[in-house]
Design a protein around this motif. Structure first.
Motif, PDB file in Angstrom:
ATOM      1  N   UNK A 159      52.312  -0.852 -59.042  1.00 14.46           N
ATOM      2  CA  UNK A 159      53.723  -0.873 -58.651  1.00 14.46           C
ATOM      3  C   UNK A 159      54.280  -2.286 -58.715  1.00 14.46           C
ATOM      4  N   UNK A 160      53.497  -3.259 -58.275  1.00 10.43           N
ATOM      5  CA  UNK A 160      53.935  -4.654 -58.319  1.00 10.43           C
ATOM      6  C   UNK A 160      54.197  -5.089 -59.756  1.00 10.43           C
ATOM      7  N   UNK A 161      53.327  -4.670 -60.684  1.00 13.15           N
ATOM      8  CA  UNK A 161      53.525  -5.003 -62.087  1.00 13.15           C
ATOM      9  C   UNK A 161      54.791  -4.363 -62.645  1.00 13.15           C
ATOM     10  N   UNK A 162      55.118  -3.165 -62.173  1.00 16.99           N
ATOM     11  CA  UNK A 162      56.294  -2.448 -62.675  1.00 16.99           C
ATOM     12  C   UNK A 162      57.591  -2.925 -62.031  1.00 16.99           C
ATOM     13  N   UNK A 163      57.586  -3.173 -60.720  1.00 17.71           N
ATOM     14  CA  UNK A 163      58.810  -3.508 -60.005  1.00 17.71           C
ATOM     15  C   UNK A 163      59.159  -4.990 -60.073  1.00 17.71           C
ATOM     16  N   UNK A 164      58.170  -5.852 -60.277  1.00 17.27           N
ATOM     17  CA  UNK A 164      58.457  -7.278 -60.253  1.00 17.27           C
ATOM     18  C   UNK A 164      58.937  -7.686 -58.880  1.00 17.27           C
ATOM     19  N   UNK A 165      60.123  -8.306 -58.831  1.00 19.26           N
ATOM     20  CA  UNK A 165      60.665  -8.787 -57.554  1.00 19.26           C
ATOM     21  C   UNK A 165      61.713  -7.850 -56.969  1.00 19.26           C
ATOM     22  N   UNK A 166      61.871  -6.654 -57.545  1.00 21.02           N
ATOM     23  CA  UNK A 166      62.920  -5.755 -57.051  1.00 21.02           C
ATOM     24  C   UNK A 166      62.629  -5.295 -55.625  1.00 21.02           C
ATOM     25  N   UNK A 167      61.349  -5.140 -55.266  1.00 20.60           N
ATOM     26  CA  UNK A 167      60.946  -4.835 -53.895  1.00 20.60           C
ATOM     27  C   UNK A 167      59.968  -5.923 -53.470  1.00 20.60           C
ATOM     28  N   UNK A 168      60.100  -6.431 -52.255  1.00 19.82           N
ATOM     29  CA  UNK A 168      59.224  -7.505 -51.811  1.00 19.82           C
ATOM     30  C   UNK A 168      57.774  -7.046 -51.787  1.00 19.82           C
ATOM     31  N   UNK A 169      56.880  -7.993 -51.936  1.00 15.40           N
ATOM     32  CA  UNK A 169      55.450  -7.669 -51.946  1.00 15.40           C
ATOM     33  C   UNK A 169      55.026  -6.958 -50.670  1.00 15.40           C
ATOM     34  N   UNK A 170      55.488  -7.453 -49.521  1.00 19.67           N
ATOM     35  CA  UNK A 170      55.102  -6.858 -48.243  1.00 19.67           C
ATOM     36  C   UNK A 170      55.616  -5.423 -48.124  1.00 19.67           C
ATOM     37  N   UNK A 171      56.871  -5.194 -48.527  1.00 20.41           N
ATOM     38  CA  UNK A 171      57.438  -3.839 -48.435  1.00 20.41           C
ATOM     39  C   UNK A 171      56.745  -2.884 -49.401  1.00 20.41           C
ATOM     40  N   UNK A 172      56.431  -3.371 -50.601  1.00 20.01           N
ATOM     41  CA  UNK A 172      55.782  -2.527 -51.595  1.00 20.01           C
ATOM     42  C   UNK A 172      54.370  -2.153 -51.150  1.00 20.01           C
ATOM     43  N   UNK A 173      53.667  -3.116 -50.568  1.00 15.42           N
ATOM     44  CA  UNK A 173      52.319  -2.822 -50.073  1.00 15.42           C
ATOM     45  C   UNK A 173      52.367  -1.811 -48.935  1.00 15.42           C
ATOM     46  N   UNK A 174      53.340  -1.957 -48.054  1.00 19.07           N
ATOM     47  CA  UNK A 174      53.464  -1.033 -46.926  1.00 19.07           C
ATOM     48  C   UNK A 174      53.768   0.385 -47.403  1.00 19.07           C
ATOM     49  N   UNK A 175      54.697   0.525 -48.348  1.00 15.60           N
ATOM     50  CA  UNK A 175      55.097   1.888 -48.738  1.00 15.60           C
ATOM     51  C   UNK A 175      54.016   2.593 -49.563  1.00 15.60           C
ATOM     52  N   UNK A 176      53.256   1.842 -50.383  1.00 16.68           N
ATOM     53  CA  UNK A 176      52.192   2.493 -51.145  1.00 16.68           C
ATOM     54  C   UNK A 176      51.047   2.922 -50.229  1.00 16.68           C
ATOM     55  N   UNK A 177      50.719   2.134 -49.241  1.00 18.35           N
ATOM     56  CA  UNK A 177      49.653   2.533 -48.323  1.00 18.35           C
ATOM     57  C   UNK A 177      50.107   3.662 -47.401  1.00 18.35           C
ATOM     58  N   UNK A 178      51.398   3.712 -47.095  1.00 16.28           N
ATOM     59  CA  UNK A 178      51.919   4.846 -46.321  1.00 16.28           C
ATOM     60  C   UNK A 178      51.862   6.134 -47.148  1.00 16.28           C
ATOM     61  N   UNK A 179      52.127   6.023 -48.444  1.00 14.78           N
ATOM     62  CA  UNK A 179      52.152   7.200 -49.321  1.00 14.78           C
ATOM     63  C   UNK A 179      50.769   7.799 -49.524  1.00 14.78           C
ATOM     64  N   UNK A 180      49.728   6.947 -49.512  1.00 12.68           N
ATOM     65  CA  UNK A 180      48.393   7.417 -49.889  1.00 12.68           C
ATOM     66  C   UNK A 180      47.349   7.173 -48.806  1.00 12.68           C
ATOM     67  N   UNK A 181      47.384   7.974 -47.732  1.00 14.95           N
ATOM     68  CA  UNK A 181      46.342   7.866 -46.712  1.00 14.95           C
ATOM     69  C   UNK A 181      45.089   8.653 -47.084  1.00 14.95           C
ATOM     70  N   UNK A 182      45.114   9.306 -48.249  1.00 11.85           N
ATOM     71  CA  UNK A 182      43.980  10.105 -48.720  1.00 11.85           C
ATOM     72  C   UNK A 182      43.439   9.515 -50.010  1.00 11.85           C
ATOM     73  N   UNK A 183      42.251   9.962 -50.413  1.00  9.33           N
ATOM     74  CA  UNK A 183      41.616   9.451 -51.633  1.00  9.33           C
ATOM     75  C   UNK A 183      41.607  10.540 -52.703  1.00  9.33           C
TER      76      UNK A 183
END
Length: 424
Positions: free
Chosen positions: A47-71
Motif C-alpha cells: 500500500x505504501x508503494x502504491x499510495x506514496x504520500x497520499x496517506x501518512x505512513x502511520x495512518x496507512x499502517x494502522x488501517x492495514x493492520x485493522x483490516x487484517x487481524x487474520x492470516x
C-alpha cells in the motif's frame, strides 16, 4: 487522478476501469525477506508503494493492520509439490474478506473528512455479498446495497447478506449474476441517480477491492519459497478480479512462474487462452455458483496487463474448466486422497493445478487458492462426501436469523426506483 477519487467513483466517465499506472517495482530484496511477514505487514508495504504520500505512513499502517487481524495460511497437500492457500479465515469465511475489509478501512479513513454519505452498490454471485456486508456493517457514513440472483446462492451465503440489517440492504434479483452486474454498471453511468446519491462499488470493478487481493499471493510466496522451486498459482475464477490481482503483483516483482485460470462451465477465459478469441456468453448455473459469470468484467484488466497480446497471455496462463459431475468427483477424490475438505470452487482450483502438474510442469511448487470455507456449502459438501462437516460459530449463528430483502425483476428501472425509495 488520486487514489481517493478512484476509490469512491469506482468507474471513470468513459465506462472503462481504473488501473494504477505505472505499477511500482517492489524490488528483489523485498521478496527475499518476505518469509516472516504477516498479511498485514505485506499489505502495508505494498500500500505504501502504491499510495506514496497520499496517506501518512502511520495512518496507512494502522488501517492495514485493522483490516487484517487474520492470516492466510498455506496448507500442504503434498510436501514440496502442492499446497492450498486458505483464504477463508476472515469473518465471512471467504477470500472476499480481504478486499472488502481493506476497502472499508480506506473508506472509513477518507469519510472522516466529509459529511456526505456514500452509497455502495455491489453485485454478488455468492461470497462478495457476505464479505461486503460484514466488512461494511455499521461503518459510519456508508450505506450498502447488495444485488444477488434469486435462487443462485447457497442458503448460508444468502443469510450472510440478508440478515445484518442496519446500513445493509439486499436486493433479490429475478435473474443471473450478469443481470445484477449489468444493473450496477448502469447505475454508475446514470447521471440523475449520481446527482441524487454519492455512489461507489465494492465489486472488483473497483480497483481497491482488487488491489488487496494481491497481498495474499505475496504472503503465500513467503510461505513456500523455502522449497526453492518456481511457484505456480491456480486460481478459481469467475469475474477474474482475483486472478488480475495476482498478475498485478507479479508485474510488481513477485516471482510467479505461471498462473492457472480454473473455472466451471462459464469457460470464456480458458476458451480465449486456447483460441485467441474472446466470446462472452450467457452465464450457466452450476454448483460452483460464485464462478457463474459469463461476461467477466476483469477480462479487460487481464488483457491490459498482458499488453492485449494473446501470445503473451497464453505463455503466462493456462486455463482448465470442469462441469458439475467432474467437480463432485474431484471433491470426493481430494477428500479421500488428501483428507482435505473443499468447497466446489476450491476443488476446481486444485483440479486445475493437478492437471497443470500432469500436463505441463511437475517440477514446480503449486499453490491452489481455497476461496471459501466448505461449510458455506454444507448440504452439497455433505452429500458429496457422505460425512458431516462442522460449521464455525460465526456462520452457524446466522441460521436462525430472518431474511430481509427487496425482490425485484432484472430491470434497471425497478432497481433504481427501489433504491431511491429505500435510501431517500
Amino acid at each position: 487522478m488520486s487514489a481517493q477519487e478512484a476509490l469512491f467513483h469506482s468507474l471513470p466517465a468513459d465506462k472503462g476501469l481504473y488501473m494504477p499506472t505505472p505499477l511500482p517495482e517492489l524490488g528483489a530484496s523485498f521478496f527475499e525477506d518476505i518469509a516472516g511477514q504477516s498479511l498485514a505487514d505485506i499489505g502495508f508495504a505494498i500500500s505504501k508503494a502504491l499510495f506514496g504520500d497520499e496517506i501518512s505512513t502511520a495512518e496507512l499502517e494502522e488501517l492495514t493492520h485493522h483490516a487484517f487481524p487474520f492470516d492466510t495460511p498455506v496448507v500442504e497437500l503434498e510436501t514440496g509439490k502442492m499446497s492450498v492457500l486458505e483464504l477463508f479465515h476472515g469473518p465471512s469465511l471467504a477470500f472476499k474478506d480481504v478486499g472488502a475489509r481493506y476497502m472499508a478501512a480506506l473508506m472509513s479513513h477518507y469519510s472522516r473528512r466529509t459529511d456526505k454519505e456514500v452509497n455502495i452498490l455491489v453485485a454478488t454471485s455468492g461470497d462478495t455479498g457476505g464479505a461486503v456486508a460484514m466488512g461494511f456493517h455499521n461503518v459510519p457514513g456508508v450505506r450498502v446495497s447488495i444485488l444477488y440472483p434469486s435462487g443462485r446462492v447457497s442458503d448460508l451465503q444468502e443469510k450472510q447478506l440478508t440478515t445484518l440489517g442496519g446500513n445493509i440492504q439486499a436486493f433479490e434479483v429475478d435473474g443471473s449474476f450478469d443481470d445484477c452486474q449489468a444493473i450496477v454498471k448502469q447505475a454508475f453511468v446514470d447521471a440523475d441517480l449520481n446527482d441524487a446519491l454519492s455512489l461507489s462499488s465494492a465489486n472488483s470493478i473497483n480497483i481497491f477491492r482488487l488491489i488487496p487481493q494481491g497481498f495474499y499471493y505475496v504472503r503465500a510466496y513467503g510461505q513456500v519459497r523455502q522449497y526453492g522451486k518456481p511457484v505456480v498459482f491456480s486460481t478459481p475464477s469467475g469475474n477474474f478480479g482475483n486472478l488480475s490481482a495476482g498478475v498485478m503483483v507479479q508485474q510488481m516483482g513477485l516471482p510467479v512462474a505461471h498462473f492457472i485460470a480454473a473455472t466451471n462451465l462459464n469457460k470464456v477465459v480458458p476458451s480465449y487462452i486456447q483460441s485467441g478469441t474472446y466470446l462472452p456468453m450467457s452465464s450457466v448455473a452450476t454448483i460452483s455458483n460464485a464462478m457463474d459469470v459469463g461476461s467477466p468484467s476483469n477480462f479487460v484488466r487481464l488483457a491490459h496487463l498482458y499488453g492485449d497480446d494473446h501470445e503473451r497471455f497464453k505463455a503466462n496462463m493456462s486455463g482448465y474448466f470442469y462441469d458439475d459431475e467432474q467437480t463432485r468427483a474431484g471433491m470426493k477424490r481430494i477428500y479421500n486422497q488428501y483428507d482435505y475438505v473443499t468447497c466446489p470452487h476450491t476443488a476446481i482450483g486444485i483440479m486445475g493445478l493437478e492437471a497443470y502438474l500432469s500436463d505441463k510442469d511437475s517440477n514446480v511448487m503449486g499453490v491452489a487458492l481455497a476461496t471459501a470455507h466448505p461449510s458455506k456449502f454444507k448440504p452439497l459438501v455433505e452429500e458429496v462426501l457422505g460425512t458431516e462437516i462442522d460449521v464455525p460459530e460465526r456462520l452457524a449463528i446466522l441460521g436462525n436469523r430472518s431474511k430481509q430483502s427487496i425482490r425485484i425483476p432484472a430491470e434497471y428501472d425497478a432497481f433504481k426506483e427501489s433504491l431511491l425509495t429505500s435510501v431517500l
